[in-house]
Motif scaffolding. Structure first.
Motif, PDB file in Angstrom:
ATOM      1  N   GLU A 279       0.798  -1.241  -0.018  1.00 30.84           N
ATOM      2  CA  GLU A 279      -0.019  -0.153   0.042  1.00 30.84           C
ATOM      3  C   GLU A 279       0.847   1.385  -0.029  1.00 30.84           C
ATOM      4  O   GLU A 279       0.626   2.284  -0.853  1.00 30.84           O
ATOM      5  CB  GLU A 279      -1.105   0.039   1.154  1.00 30.84           C
ATOM      6  CG  GLU A 279      -2.162  -1.046   1.182  1.00 30.84           C
ATOM      7  CD  GLU A 279      -2.935  -1.062   2.245  1.00 30.84           C
ATOM      8  OE1 GLU A 279      -4.134  -1.623   2.319  1.00 30.84           O
ATOM      9  OE2 GLU A 279      -2.266  -0.664   3.397  1.00 30.84           O
ATOM     10  N   THR A 280       1.810   1.144   0.801  1.00 27.84           N
ATOM     11  CA  THR A 280       2.844   2.444   0.675  1.00 27.84           C
ATOM     12  C   THR A 280       3.481   2.565  -0.596  1.00 27.84           C
ATOM     13  O   THR A 280       3.588   3.759  -1.142  1.00 27.84           O
ATOM     14  CB  THR A 280       3.969   2.170   1.784  1.00 27.84           C
ATOM     15  OG1 THR A 280       3.326   1.852   3.405  1.00 27.84           O
ATOM     16  CG2 THR A 280       4.766   3.153   1.925  1.00 27.84           C
ATOM     17  N   GLU A 281       4.007   1.415  -1.229  1.00 28.47           N
ATOM     18  CA  GLU A 281       4.393   1.579  -2.526  1.00 28.47           C
ATOM     19  C   GLU A 281       3.558   2.317  -3.379  1.00 28.47           C
ATOM     20  O   GLU A 281       3.878   2.850  -4.353  1.00 28.47           O
ATOM     21  CB  GLU A 281       5.112   0.360  -2.965  1.00 28.47           C
ATOM     22  CG  GLU A 281       6.041   0.400  -4.373  1.00 28.47           C
ATOM     23  CD  GLU A 281       6.914  -0.997  -4.548  1.00 28.47           C
ATOM     24  OE1 GLU A 281       7.503  -0.710  -5.714  1.00 28.47           O
ATOM     25  OE2 GLU A 281       6.725  -1.759  -3.760  1.00 28.47           O
ATOM     26  N   LEU A 282       2.260   1.613  -3.529  1.00 26.95           N
ATOM     27  CA  LEU A 282       1.308   1.941  -4.534  1.00 26.95           C
ATOM     28  C   LEU A 282       0.944   3.389  -4.320  1.00 26.95           C
ATOM     29  O   LEU A 282       0.646   4.064  -5.216  1.00 26.95           O
ATOM     30  CB  LEU A 282       0.012   1.375  -4.396  1.00 26.95           C
ATOM     31  CG  LEU A 282      -0.901   1.003  -5.300  1.00 26.95           C
ATOM     32  CD1 LEU A 282      -0.373   0.511  -6.629  1.00 26.95           C
ATOM     33  CD2 LEU A 282      -2.319   0.181  -5.150  1.00 26.95           C
ATOM     34  N   SER A 283       0.905   3.842  -2.960  1.00 24.58           N
ATOM     35  CA  SER A 283       0.728   5.253  -2.631  1.00 24.58           C
ATOM     36  C   SER A 283       1.715   6.264  -3.465  1.00 24.58           C
ATOM     37  O   SER A 283       1.498   7.438  -3.725  1.00 24.58           O
ATOM     38  CB  SER A 283       0.455   5.741  -1.238  1.00 24.58           C
ATOM     39  OG  SER A 283       0.354   6.871  -0.988  1.00 24.58           O
ATOM     40  N   ARG A 284       2.976   5.732  -3.232  1.00 25.18           N
ATOM     41  CA  ARG A 284       4.190   6.398  -3.674  1.00 25.18           C
ATOM     42  C   ARG A 284       4.273   6.594  -5.272  1.00 25.18           C
ATOM     43  O   ARG A 284       4.460   7.363  -5.851  1.00 25.18           O
ATOM     44  CB  ARG A 284       5.618   5.641  -3.267  1.00 25.18           C
ATOM     45  CG  ARG A 284       6.773   6.381  -3.768  1.00 25.18           C
ATOM     46  CD  ARG A 284       8.121   5.770  -3.230  1.00 25.18           C
ATOM     47  NE  ARG A 284       8.106   4.292  -3.714  1.00 25.18           N
ATOM     48  CZ  ARG A 284       8.338   4.080  -5.148  1.00 25.18           C
ATOM     49  NH1 ARG A 284       8.734   4.927  -5.901  1.00 25.18           N
ATOM     50  NH2 ARG A 284       8.415   2.786  -5.724  1.00 25.18           N
ATOM     51  N   ILE A 402       9.021  27.628  -4.961  1.00 26.07           N
ATOM     52  CA  ILE A 402       8.500  26.788  -5.940  1.00 26.07           C
ATOM     53  C   ILE A 402       9.095  25.475  -6.207  1.00 26.07           C
ATOM     54  O   ILE A 402       8.501  24.526  -6.606  1.00 26.07           O
ATOM     55  CB  ILE A 402       8.595  27.854  -7.384  1.00 26.07           C
ATOM     56  CG1 ILE A 402       7.404  28.843  -7.029  1.00 26.07           C
ATOM     57  CG2 ILE A 402       8.081  26.908  -8.368  1.00 26.07           C
ATOM     58  CD1 ILE A 402       5.974  28.672  -7.016  1.00 26.07           C
ATOM     59  N   HIS A 403      10.342  25.695  -6.532  1.00 28.08           N
ATOM     60  CA  HIS A 403      11.334  24.568  -6.715  1.00 28.08           C
ATOM     61  C   HIS A 403      10.978  23.476  -5.746  1.00 28.08           C
ATOM     62  O   HIS A 403      11.093  22.366  -5.820  1.00 28.08           O
ATOM     63  CB  HIS A 403      12.626  24.845  -7.095  1.00 28.08           C
ATOM     64  CG  HIS A 403      12.684  25.984  -8.490  1.00 28.08           C
ATOM     65  ND1 HIS A 403      12.207  25.538  -9.664  1.00 28.08           N
ATOM     66  CD2 HIS A 403      13.652  26.975  -8.370  1.00 28.08           C
ATOM     67  CE1 HIS A 403      12.157  26.466 -10.425  1.00 28.08           C
ATOM     68  NE2 HIS A 403      13.215  27.327  -9.751  1.00 28.08           N
ATOM     69  N   LYS A 404      11.186  23.991  -4.587  1.00 28.29           N
ATOM     70  CA  LYS A 404      11.280  22.978  -3.327  1.00 28.29           C
ATOM     71  C   LYS A 404       9.826  22.352  -3.225  1.00 28.29           C
ATOM     72  O   LYS A 404       9.631  21.142  -2.949  1.00 28.29           O
ATOM     73  CB  LYS A 404      11.335  23.809  -2.159  1.00 28.29           C
ATOM     74  CG  LYS A 404      11.695  23.018  -0.981  1.00 28.29           C
ATOM     75  CD  LYS A 404      12.142  24.084   0.151  1.00 28.29           C
ATOM     76  CE  LYS A 404      12.352  23.034   1.637  1.00 28.29           C
ATOM     77  NZ  LYS A 404      13.062  23.749   2.742  1.00 28.29           N
ATOM     78  N   SER A 405       8.810  23.160  -3.550  1.00 28.52           N
ATOM     79  CA  SER A 405       7.255  22.592  -3.403  1.00 28.52           C
ATOM     80  C   SER A 405       7.144  21.710  -4.650  1.00 28.52           C
ATOM     81  O   SER A 405       6.454  20.601  -4.333  1.00 28.52           O
ATOM     82  CB  SER A 405       6.339  23.731  -3.443  1.00 28.52           C
ATOM     83  OG  SER A 405       6.499  24.637  -2.512  1.00 28.52           O
ATOM     84  N   ILE A 406       7.789  21.858  -5.778  1.00 24.32           N
ATOM     85  CA  ILE A 406       7.725  20.933  -6.974  1.00 24.32           C
ATOM     86  C   ILE A 406       8.231  19.557  -6.571  1.00 24.32           C
ATOM     87  O   ILE A 406       7.596  18.532  -6.822  1.00 24.32           O
ATOM     88  CB  ILE A 406       8.467  21.485  -8.164  1.00 24.32           C
ATOM     89  CG1 ILE A 406       7.550  22.752  -8.583  1.00 24.32           C
ATOM     90  CG2 ILE A 406       8.572  20.381  -9.276  1.00 24.32           C
ATOM     91  CD1 ILE A 406       6.295  22.428  -9.559  1.00 24.32           C
ATOM     92  N   GLY A 407       9.478  19.678  -5.842  1.00 25.83           N
ATOM     93  CA  GLY A 407      10.154  18.648  -5.463  1.00 25.83           C
ATOM     94  C   GLY A 407       9.426  17.633  -4.116  1.00 25.83           C
ATOM     95  O   GLY A 407       9.594  16.444  -4.171  1.00 25.83           O
ATOM     96  N   GLU A 408       8.601  18.483  -3.469  1.00 24.70           N
ATOM     97  CA  GLU A 408       7.905  17.675  -2.452  1.00 24.70           C
ATOM     98  C   GLU A 408       6.579  17.139  -2.906  1.00 24.70           C
ATOM     99  O   GLU A 408       6.034  16.639  -2.167  1.00 24.70           O
ATOM    100  CB  GLU A 408       7.867  18.703  -1.206  1.00 24.70           C
ATOM    101  CG  GLU A 408       9.166  19.020  -0.602  1.00 24.70           C
ATOM    102  CD  GLU A 408       8.846  20.321   0.354  1.00 24.70           C
ATOM    103  OE1 GLU A 408       9.968  20.391   0.986  1.00 24.70           O
ATOM    104  OE2 GLU A 408       7.936  20.870   0.324  1.00 24.70           O
ATOM    105  N   THR A 409       5.933  17.645  -3.898  1.00 24.12           N
ATOM    106  CA  THR A 409       4.795  17.028  -4.408  1.00 24.12           C
ATOM    107  C   THR A 409       5.126  15.819  -5.273  1.00 24.12           C
ATOM    108  O   THR A 409       5.534  15.612  -6.399  1.00 24.12           O
ATOM    109  CB  THR A 409       4.367  18.143  -5.532  1.00 24.12           C
ATOM    110  OG1 THR A 409       4.018  19.262  -4.859  1.00 24.12           O
ATOM    111  CG2 THR A 409       2.725  17.913  -5.877  1.00 24.12           C
ATOM    112  N   SER A 410       4.917  14.686  -4.461  1.00 25.41           N
ATOM    113  CA  SER A 410       5.175  13.253  -5.031  1.00 25.41           C
ATOM    114  C   SER A 410       4.537  12.988  -6.489  1.00 25.41           C
ATOM    115  O   SER A 410       4.901  12.303  -7.304  1.00 25.41           O
ATOM    116  CB  SER A 410       4.771  12.319  -4.081  1.00 25.41           C
ATOM    117  OG  SER A 410       3.470  12.443  -3.682  1.00 25.41           O
ATOM    118  N   GLU A 411       3.094  13.492  -6.428  1.00 27.76           N
ATOM    119  CA  GLU A 411       2.480  13.169  -7.754  1.00 27.76           C
ATOM    120  C   GLU A 411       3.335  13.871  -8.908  1.00 27.76           C
ATOM    121  O   GLU A 411       2.956  13.361 -10.022  1.00 27.76           O
ATOM    122  CB  GLU A 411       1.219  13.921  -7.931  1.00 27.76           C
ATOM    123  CG  GLU A 411       0.053  13.234  -6.778  1.00 27.76           C
ATOM    124  CD  GLU A 411       0.312  13.910  -5.228  1.00 27.76           C
ATOM    125  OE1 GLU A 411      -0.692  13.658  -4.495  1.00 27.76           O
ATOM    126  OE2 GLU A 411       1.299  14.698  -5.042  1.00 27.76           O
TER     127      GLU A 411
END
Length: 575
Positions: A279-284, A402-411
């Motif tokens: 489930e964790t991997e699927l979420s990732r 902006i760049h930091k948030s891009i990197g933190e948005t897993s999707e």
């Protein structure tokens, strides 16, 4: 037997499904650790017939003959025709039936004491080593076969079983050839546990004779004959209920059920742990890409909202980074103004120069108003530099966020093209906001230059109030004390303006850049997104095919594990 078959088949079905579809699944390995039954005995002890009896009534004569031939042929292929040597390579035989237990049964070579012609001298030790390698495994249930017409003290099966299982936790004693004992002798003492006591009661069996096998007497008839023997023999009639192959099968089934159920918590723990990991991997890995245009558009919007929320959290303090904006206003901007050094700009020579130039051909009569204005304007215009620097500094911080948030948005990690587009759109918005902020901020500085606060100068002490003479000569008007007083007045006014700008410029920057970035960072991108065709939306969601395959594989495995979990829990609750 039926409950054991149901129990084992449920667990086996779950483990087999996971083994077929899993990637490195450890459940089949755990299944392999469940009990196997190994039949141990000396040569001609009847162990193969006992094994045949345990298999059950579905082992029909015609099938048995075919199996024997196949085993003989396979042995010849491995060791050579008519050879008397043994091989450590096992022969795997699968028997399929809804009425047999889905377990491993091992018919080991008969233990022997001497080598016969055609066998190496090491045959005795070779066979013992092979037998020991199987029965010393903690998951092996040992059927120790001993013929009743031989002295139990010399039983090879009992001897080796006791060596590998000294407590007798997994050893079942089986006494064969009871019907072939000498006249006047019986095995009652052994069967009742007086002759040689085991943890589990001895079971006596009467196997098919060689003549029965030659006549193809089936197992049903053989078992009937076995029951009749124990009932009709006075010495054993009181033991009838716990004698025979059928009872042996039931006893083994009950023991197997207990052992297998004891392993269920381990199975459940492993399945639960694996489900959590999957489930964790699927979420990732994220959600699969929608097929229709509406679904794709909604998916992109949701991903963008997730990014936007992360960006806002940085600014609001939920995540780090927003505090850097405040540092610009508290440290960088005031320090930049302080570095302007207005006192040097208002040196005696510069004041005299500007006052003189402002008077032109007509010297000022009372106060050098135009000179004051020029001095003030020349000071205030220098504030534009620190003001622009503050705008740029905040812009740089917002870009970093902006760049930091891009990197933190897993999707966004799933879709490189969308990541580039969103990043570009966000930076473009920040650029527009910076330009508007620069205009508004510089306008604040220009307004201070364009309209002076008259009240400040009206409150300044006049020469006449100090007893001075307002009709100084032109030379008196430009003396050092007079010019020094003008410079001091201008500096006081500029400092007053700077104090005001230190409050108003941050407000302007926050309003035009920070607030606007929180409010409408991706507004233009969303507007353009709604006008894109299906093909362009698909291009934005250009996920790596390997990731798609991985997600599909993980989803299938997760479904199988959940199904297995349901089956195993059903078994656990039935306990």
């Amino acid at each position: 037997m039926e409950s054991l078959i149901s129990l084992v088949n449920k667990i086996q079905r779950a483990c087999t499904a996971l083994g077929d579809h899993g990637e490195g699944s450890s459940l089949p390995t755990l299944w392999d650790s469940l009990p196997a039954i190994a039949v141990v005995g000396g040569q001609s002890s009847g162990k193969s017939s006992v094994l045949e009896s345990v298999v059950g009534k579905d082992f029909l004569p015609r099938g048995a003959a075919a199996v024997r031939k196949e085993i003989s042929d396979e042995t010849d292929r491995e060791t050579g025709p008519s050879s008397k040597v043994i091989s450590t390579v096992p022969i795997h035989l699968s028997i399929f039936s809804p009425n047999v237990v889905n377990l491993t049964l091992v018919d080991l070579p008969g233990l022997t004491k001497v080598a016969v012609d055609g066998q190496p001298e090491s045959i005795v030790q070779d066979i013992e080593n092979m037998v020991r390698s199987f029965i010393e495994k903690p998951n092996c249930i040992i059927l120790a076969i001993s013929p009743a017409n031989q002295d139990l003290a010399t039983s090879d099966a009992i001897k080796i079983s006791r060596e590998v299982d000294p407590k007798g936790d997994r050893t079942f004693g089986v006494l064969t050839k009871i019907d072939l004992m000498d006249q006047g002798t019986n095995a009652v003492d052994i069967l009742e546990g007086r002759g040689y006591k085991l943890r589990y009661p001895w079971v006596g069996v009467v196997n098919r004779s060689q003549a029965d096998i030659n006549k193809s007497v089936d197992m049903i008839a053989a078992r009937r004959r076995e029951r009749d023997y124990f009932k009709s023999t006075p010495e054993y009639s009181h033991l009838t209920e716990r004698m025979g192959s059928e009872y042996l099968g039931k006893m083994l089934s009950k023991h197997l059920e207990v052992v297998i159920k004891s392993r269920i918590p381990g199975l459940q723990a492993l399945i639960t742990k694996t489900i959590s990991e999957l489930e964790t991997e699927l979420s990732r890995l994220g959600k699969p890409v929608a097929a229709d245009a509406g679904g794709k558009l909604y998916m992109i919007m949701e991903i963008c909202r997730a990014f936007d929320q992360t960006f806002k959290e940085h600014l609001d303090g939920t995540r780090s980074g927003g505090e850097k904006v405040n540092s610009v206003f508290d440290n960088q901007f005031p320090a930049a103004i302080k570095r302007l050094q207005f006192d040097k700009h208002l040196s005696m020579d510069n004041v005299r120069k500007l006052i003189t130039e402002a008077d032109g051909y007509q010297p000022h009569l009372i106060a050098p108003e135009q000179g004051y204005r020029r001095l003030i304007e020349s000071c205030l215009v220098s504030i534009r530099g620190p003001a622009e620097a503050a705008v740029d500094a905040v812009h740089s911080i917002l870009k970093d966020l902006i760049h930091k948030s891009i990197g933190e948005t897993s999707e966004l990690k799933q879709y490189p093209t969308l990541r580039v587009e969103v990043s570009g759109a966000a930076v473009d918005s920040l650029d527009r906001m910076r330009d508007e902020s620069r205009k508004a901020t510089l306008l604040l500085v220009d307004m201070e230059s364009g309209y002076l606060t008259v009240e400040f100068f009206r409150k300044l002490p006049q020469d006449s109030e100090k007893g001075g003479n307002p009709t100084h000569s032109i030379f008196d008007r430009y003396n050092d004390a007079y010019l020094r007083r003008i410079g001091s007045n201008v500096l006081s006014y500029v400092n007053m303006v700077c104090a005001g700008l230190r409050n108003s410029i941050p407000k302007s920057i926050v309003y035009c850049q920070v607030r606007e970035a929180k409010r409408s960072l991706l507004d233009i991108f969303f507007t353009e997104l709604g006008q894109k065709e299906m093909s362009k939306l698909s291009k934005l969601l250009d996920e790596d095919p390997a990731v798609q395959q991985r997600r599909t594989s993980i989803a299938k495995r997760l479904e199988l594990y959940r199904s297995a979990q349901t089956d195993i829990e059903a078994v656990a609750w039935s306990k």
